[in-house]
Design an enzyme around this catalytic site. Sequence first.
Site, short mmCIF file in Angstrom:
data_model
loop_
_atom_site.label_atom_id
_atom_site.label_comp_id
_atom_site.label_asym_id
_atom_site.label_seq_id
_atom_site.Cartn_x
_atom_site.Cartn_y
_atom_site.Cartn_z
N HIS A 181 1.40 -5.11 -4.08
CA HIS A 181 1.86 -4.02 -4.95
C HIS A 181 2.93 -4.60 -5.88
O HIS A 181 3.71 -5.46 -5.46
CB HIS A 181 2.52 -2.90 -4.13
N CYS A 279 9.33 0.78 -0.79
CA CYS A 279 8.10 1.46 -0.38
C CYS A 279 8.39 2.83 0.23
O CYS A 279 7.54 3.71 0.20
CB CYS A 279 7.36 0.64 0.68
N1 ARG Z 1 0.57 -0.56 4.81
C1 ARG Z 1 0.76 -0.03 3.48
C2 ARG Z 1 -0.39 -0.48 2.60
O1 ARG Z 1 -0.86 -1.58 2.75
C3 ARG Z 1 2.08 -0.50 2.92
C4 ARG Z 1 2.41 0.11 1.61
C5 ARG Z 1 3.69 -0.40 1.02
N2 ARG Z 1 4.07 0.32 -0.11
C6 ARG Z 1 4.54 -0.19 -1.25
N3 ARG Z 1 4.97 0.59 -2.17
N4 ARG Z 1 4.55 -1.49 -1.49
O2 ARG Z 1 -0.84 0.26 1.75
#
Ligand code: ARG
Length: 286
Positions: A181, A279
């Site tokens: 991300h 996150c």
């Molecule tokens: N386990 C989640 C996923 O893989 C983690 C999300 C993390 N969020 C972020 N904004 N980076 O989607």
Amino acid sequence: MATTAGRPGTTATGRRAARRLELLMCSPEHFTVSYEINPWMDAATDVDTGRALAQWTALRRTFERLGHGVRVLPGLPGLPDMVYAANGALVAAQGSVGVRFAHPERAGEAEAYARWLEDAGLGPVHRPEHVNEGEGDLLVVGEHLLAGHGFRTELAAHREVEAVLGRPVTSLRLVDPRFYHLDTALTVLDDDPEHPDVAWFPGAFDEESRGVLETLFPRGLRTDEETARVLGMNAVSDGRHVVLSPRAQRYAAQLAERGYEPVPVDLSELLRGGGGAKCCVLVLRR
Ligand code: ARG
């Protein structure tokens, strides 16, 4: 806010100015790692949900102590990643864009966030056609709306967001699966259109995107592997305080040198899902 000629973003006292943030957080009563959709996740290890909740609560208290508003959406059973509220939407001054997840495991979160926003008066929420994972990949930096693609959010969604909000989107390609991300590769340090500031890890982006970031933010802070690999980039800044991982010590030193105040908060249990401080929050911009 008055700024001195010296360092952009600092007041007459030489300090950076903090802005009050309105945040949405989602409590992790149902947090666990039961599937693997990023390289940080290992479904074979036990997750201590009580510990995750205690760390999350400490994060919430930290934001409140810094003067920010925190609203809480209780997590739902069967949606263990819902704690990562950044992925719930993008709430910009021009409107709210809902999400569509890349993985079916998270699909149920989208409508829960959209409804919460509408009930809170932050609607209407656009229900997207293309995959976009909210503020995980869509980051507002002053006049700029930066958008990641390559792992989760689709390039087509960048155009969709542009049309819905009526503001240009700058696409950036992510190339390292650990930084899936945009908010795992780049921190928005200062959102003020007068003196926007970011920190970013060049290794997470393709060459063209690195060029774009260098052009947009010639004074931006470039970080290193040591910072990125502890998910140090996944930090929340109010323009003065930067809430980040206590493991990102070198990053904290660089931020202090730049006039920011690092505020370390340990979220080791939530890191098992592949997320850090950023996150866990969705910024409500209206
Ligand atoms: N386990 C989640 C996923 O893989 C983690 C999300 C993390 N969020 C972020 N904004 N980076 O989607």
